[in-house]
Design an enzyme around this catalytic site. Structure first.
Site, short mmCIF file in Angstrom:
data_model
loop_
_atom_site.label_atom_id
_atom_site.label_comp_id
_atom_site.label_asym_id
_atom_site.label_seq_id
_atom_site.Cartn_x
_atom_site.Cartn_y
_atom_site.Cartn_z
N MET A 1 -25.30 14.03 25.64
CA MET A 1 -24.55 13.81 26.87
C MET A 1 -23.06 13.86 26.58
O MET A 1 -22.56 13.13 25.73
CB MET A 1 -24.95 12.45 27.45
CG MET A 1 -24.40 12.16 28.82
SD MET A 1 -25.18 10.66 29.47
CE MET A 1 -24.27 10.44 30.97
N THR A 2 -22.35 14.74 27.25
CA THR A 2 -20.91 14.84 27.05
C THR A 2 -20.22 15.37 28.30
O THR A 2 -20.85 16.05 29.13
CB THR A 2 -20.58 15.75 25.85
OG1 THR A 2 -19.20 15.63 25.53
CG2 THR A 2 -20.91 17.20 26.14
N VAL A 3 -18.94 15.05 28.41
CA VAL A 3 -18.11 15.50 29.53
C VAL A 3 -16.94 16.28 28.95
O VAL A 3 -16.37 15.91 27.91
CB VAL A 3 -17.59 14.31 30.36
CG1 VAL A 3 -16.63 14.78 31.46
CG2 VAL A 3 -18.75 13.55 30.98
N ARG B 1 -12.94 10.28 34.92
CA ARG B 1 -12.94 10.50 36.38
C ARG B 1 -14.23 10.03 37.02
O ARG B 1 -14.48 10.31 38.18
CB ARG B 1 -12.73 11.99 36.69
CG ARG B 1 -11.43 12.58 36.18
CD ARG B 1 -11.19 13.95 36.76
NE ARG B 1 -9.98 14.57 36.26
CZ ARG B 1 -9.38 15.62 36.84
NH1 ARG B 1 -9.90 16.15 37.93
NH2 ARG B 1 -8.29 16.13 36.32
N GLY B 2 -15.08 9.36 36.25
CA GLY B 2 -16.35 8.90 36.78
C GLY B 2 -17.47 9.90 36.66
O GLY B 2 -18.59 9.65 37.13
N ILE B 3 -17.21 11.05 36.01
CA ILE B 3 -18.23 12.09 35.91
C ILE B 3 -19.37 11.65 35.00
O ILE B 3 -20.54 11.91 35.28
CB ILE B 3 -17.59 13.40 35.42
CG1 ILE B 3 -16.68 13.97 36.52
CG2 ILE B 3 -18.66 14.42 35.05
CD1 ILE B 3 -15.92 15.22 36.12
N GLY B 4 -19.05 10.96 33.89
CA GLY B 4 -20.09 10.50 32.98
C GLY B 4 -21.07 9.55 33.65
O GLY B 4 -22.29 9.64 33.45
N ASP C 1 -18.57 3.23 19.90
CA ASP C 1 -18.23 3.90 21.16
C ASP C 1 -18.24 2.90 22.31
O ASP C 1 -19.23 2.76 23.04
CB ASP C 1 -19.22 5.04 21.43
CG ASP C 1 -19.11 6.15 20.40
OD1 ASP C 1 -18.01 6.36 19.88
OD2 ASP C 1 -20.13 6.80 20.11
N TYR D 1 -23.13 2.04 29.88
CA TYR D 1 -24.58 1.84 29.83
C TYR D 1 -24.95 0.42 30.25
O TYR D 1 -25.91 0.21 30.99
CB TYR D 1 -25.11 2.12 28.42
CG TYR D 1 -24.96 3.54 27.96
CD1 TYR D 1 -25.11 4.61 28.85
CD2 TYR D 1 -24.68 3.83 26.63
CE1 TYR D 1 -24.97 5.92 28.41
CE2 TYR D 1 -24.54 5.14 26.19
CZ TYR D 1 -24.69 6.18 27.09
OH TYR D 1 -24.56 7.47 26.65
#
Length: 288
Positions: free
Chosen positions: A200-202, A209-212, A240, A247
């Site tokens: 999982m990466t952006v 920006r809240g995309i994750g 991290d 999460y």
């Protein structure tokens, strides 16, 4: 953010993607790992014949799930733009190449022992082969890709645009059962028969920006719509903090943490995390 059966990055939305790359330091040696054995209830899929590209034979039920996967869409609108997440299909060759560059760039960010550009080229070769094999495991596993379109006030920014969908902004992989499970998941090892989120990466320019957060919701939405078991697992490195807090806020709990002895193999310690998704009746829609 999380991992598949090939290379092994640590799960992190903000900075460290979690590709299933097996890696060590000084230098890192990449190796492809075998796909998970096909061990599912009858009628069980079996590996494709030689030269089949890692695919499986599909039962009528699996064919129905394949249609559901092809139709899957998760959409979210931000004040600054919109995000659409869907599954990468075997015919999405152009999108797959953009995805290869996104993953290679993400994983090479922290490399200090070699020029990042050269390392990204090496990763691109390995990732391209990995994606080819993983796409052949649908509907037991899915590679999700998210496309971002900025609001009118922000249009004109950089990025690779794929037709009308927008710029490829993020990706994640979801293994839905034991057939699609990674062949060599990171430690602590999750139960392979349950859904597992990884890789999982952006994109760097679109982070914070809240995309994750929405990508994680899209993964969970897919699990529910594919009628998989609703206990979901993922990994997060201890260092991290940004993805870990995400999460926790999303309802994930720590199940187990790597022993300090993993440092002997030059790996970072990781949490194995789990969430129980709400039960949804068949035929109902899950809203973002």
């Amino acid at each position: 953010m999380a991992a598949p059966a090939l290379l092994s990055l640590s799960p992190a939305v903000s900075r460290h993607p979690h590709l299933l790359f097996s890696h060590t330091h000084s230098p890192r040696h990449l190796r492809l790992t075998p796909l998970a054995a096909s061990s599912s209830p009858s009628p069980s899929p079996s590996p494709s014949p030689a030269g089949g590209g890692g695919g499986v034979f599909l039962s009528p039920s699996a064919l129905s799930q394949l249609d559901a996967l092809a139709a899957f869409r998760y959409e979210h609108t931000f004040p600054h733009g919109s995000l659409t997440v869907r599954a990468l299909t075997p015919t999405d060759d152009a999108e797959a190449e953009v995805l290869v560059r996104l993953l290679a760039s993400s994983f090479s960010e922290d490399v200090r022992w070699a020029p990042a550009q050269r390392y990204a080229q090496l990763l691109a070769f390995v990732i391209r082969r990995y994606l080819y094999e993983r796409r052949g495991l649908a509907p037991h596993a899915a590679v999700l890709v998210g496309f971002y379109k900025p609001a009118a006030a922000e249009e004109g920014g950089e990025g690779e645009v794929d037709g009308d969908e927008g710029e490829m902004a993020c990706t994640a992989e979801v293994s839905l059962d034991a057939v699609g499970a990674p062949g060599a998941p990171p430690t602590p090892t999750p139960p392979l028969e349950f859904p597992y989120i990884c890789n999982m990466t952006v994109k760097t320019s679109l982070r914070r920006r809240g995309i994750g957060k929405q990508l994680l919701k899209a993964c969970e939405d897919l699990v529910v719509k594919m009628d998989a078991k609703t206990r979901v697992y993922l990994h997060c490195r201890i260092i991290d903090e940004v993805p870990f807090n995400m999460y926790i806020k999303a309802g994930y709990d720590i199940v187990q943490t790597d022993s300090i002895l993993v440092w002997l193999s030059l790996q970072k310690r990781k949490h194995l995390m789990r969430k129980e998704l709400p039960q949804v009746s068949v035929g109902s829609d899950v809203q973002p």
